[in-house]
Write an enzyme that holds these catalytic residues in place. Sequence first.
Site, mmCIF file in Angstrom:
data_model
loop_
_atom_site.group_PDB
_atom_site.id
_atom_site.type_symbol
_atom_site.label_atom_id
_atom_site.label_comp_id
_atom_site.label_asym_id
_atom_site.label_seq_id
_atom_site.Cartn_x
_atom_site.Cartn_y
_atom_site.Cartn_z
ATOM 1 N N CYS A 274 20.890 9.691 40.120
ATOM 2 C CA CYS A 274 22.163 9.111 39.678
ATOM 3 C C CYS A 274 21.992 7.746 39.027
ATOM 4 C CB CYS A 274 23.149 9.017 40.840
ATOM 5 S SG CYS A 274 23.740 10.612 41.416
ATOM 6 N N LYS A 276 19.794 5.074 40.133
ATOM 7 C CA LYS A 276 19.567 3.930 41.021
ATOM 8 C C LYS A 276 18.455 3.006 40.511
ATOM 9 C CE LYS A 276 18.563 3.108 45.940
ATOM 10 N NZ LYS A 276 18.044 3.765 47.151
ATOM 11 N N ASN A 386 8.472 14.798 41.537
ATOM 12 C CA ASN A 386 8.634 13.718 42.524
ATOM 13 C C ASN A 386 7.376 12.830 42.569
ATOM 14 O OD1 ASN A 386 10.124 12.299 44.469
ATOM 15 N ND2 ASN A 386 9.211 13.461 46.162
HETATM 16 MN MN MN Z 1 15.299 6.277 48.687
#
Ligand code: MN
Length: 624
Positions: A274, A276, A386
């Site tokens: 989102c 961050k 990731n």
């Molecule tokens: Mn985190």
Amino acid sequence: MNETAEINLEEKLGEENYGKISIISNPHLNEFLSKYIKHLKPESVFVCTDDDKDIEYIRLKAIENGDEKQLKLPGQTIHYDGYFDQARDKENTKLLLPQGVDLGQNINSLDREEGLKKVHEILEGTCRGKELYIMFLCLGPVDSEFSISCVQVTDSAYVAHNGTLLFRPGFEQFKRLGGSDDFLKFVHSAGELDGAVCANIDERRVYIDLASDTVYSANTQYGGNTIGPKKLAMRLAIQRASTEGWLCEHMFIMGVHGLGNRVTYFAGAYPSMCGKTSTAMMSGETIVGDDIAYFKVIDGVFRAVNVEQGMFGIIGDVNEKGDPLIYKTLTTPNEVIFSNVLDEDGTPRWTGDGRKPPVSGVNHSGEWTPGKKGPDDKEVSISHKNARYTVAISSLENADELLNDSNGVKLAGVIYGGRDSDTSIPLEQAFDWVHGVITKGATLESETTAATLGQEGVRTFNPMSNLDFLSIPIGRYIQVNIDLGGKASKPPLIFGVNYFLKGDDGNYLNGMQDKRVWVKWMEKRVRGEVEAIKTPTGFIPHYEDLKDLFNDVLGKDYSKEDYNTQFTIRVPELVAKIDRIIVIYKEKVPDTPEILYKVLKEQKDRLEQAQEELGDYILPNQLT
Ligand code: MN
Ligand code: SPV
């Protein structure tokens, strides 16, 4: 714990390492270490103090034992987690609860006795033939009202090495504890190895024992499952904070720079994907932290610290154009651990690095060439989605000067950032603290993206983006949030942002850089320098102010038409969201504070009244 007396720490540690432990001279520490050295049965033990020599020992060990490989640039190393050990294991991460304790259905838990028995069985003897590292780390700045001491025992030099970059050193902090048992404990073993990765992923466990402030982690290497003071400590800290009246948040902290060199601090919670990190690392501003913050009200002042001093950031799509500052740190000689990227002849490469794509190399799947299929028969990308980098924030050009200040920063604003394509406007200020906690934080949702498994566009409920880490019932957590604002003489203003609103044609309505304008508007609101328009759901910017800021910050012309499309109040969607959230709280959160329903009902009433007068879709100038 009488059995612990059986091992002689002095004998097992040897003169030098025992000497370090005896400087701390804490019987609770000695008891913990004896117990787990006996249980894990390492070949040897190394005690890491805050000394540079000890920290260098850990770094070199990680290379020597194959946990990491030296890359071409000085300071850079690469590590691979197992192919199926690339992310947090939510299913096998459990809070151990004594009989009779119930945290509600949202929190994954297990009977304490049963869990302790199981994880001790799994861990028994897993360090045979290996060295065990004893790490002292400090959560929050050292020697401050925020500091929490941690000790981690781990058989992974990679985990230990990450700890040294991500956290402030804790040996001196431990000495200050005296004989107190006020410290957090982490026991980690990668278990049996297959080459350099975990052999027994099916026995992967992360068990959190709130009663003894201890977290056990076994048969995994991925950082989010193993680096104790990071996500594992959050559960312990959230419980502690709730009894002591402060907060442990899954938030970045950044300094927004305004007129005349003034700096105003904001914290932000955004579910993953989102925006961050890109907000925390925004060009023109400074970063205090990217992931975890503690909030305390001290003498009426709302203060925040970064729990960490480094970043364990997602590397995918970090390139010179989008993230010039991180990119520079990652491509010049600095201490960086790359996890699960591609090694192309000693140069780290990752998906979206902005360079000519590599044609071969080694990554978490082994030897790699484009189109390779993994053991799950899926195509293996250059780096795992990731894949991460670990760096000290101090190695970034935009590190904020208050990064390690023992008083933390005065927090002026809190931002909640969701992802939705059709409901929330790009930027809005809540009416007040309680309204913000409830309508921006407790209702936070994010739509699933193509990057996650399963269907796209499904809304996931994630209050304060902290759901994964809660160790107290959600309702109680919301109440602690509400209460903390009440203790401050001037609580932070709360803002909601949504970078992902789409137009009728399915395209995003905002550019990637627009958030640089939003934070400048927030900064001016905090300083009382801009007016706002009151809508049924909060305060929104006037067109003229945004037009000026777009021009100043981005050198862009911001049209009235764009403003109107972006800032249209979408009543049916907003009402549907309130209804949806109320159902979740009614069904899943039995301890929801009454005030949550009251504030949401008032918001719905305001929306419906506006709808009657002005219709489903309301333009900002209809409200002035
Ligand atoms: Mn985190
Ligand atoms: C997150 O997943 O929220 C992270 C990375 O910040 S991890 O350390 O895995 O939690």
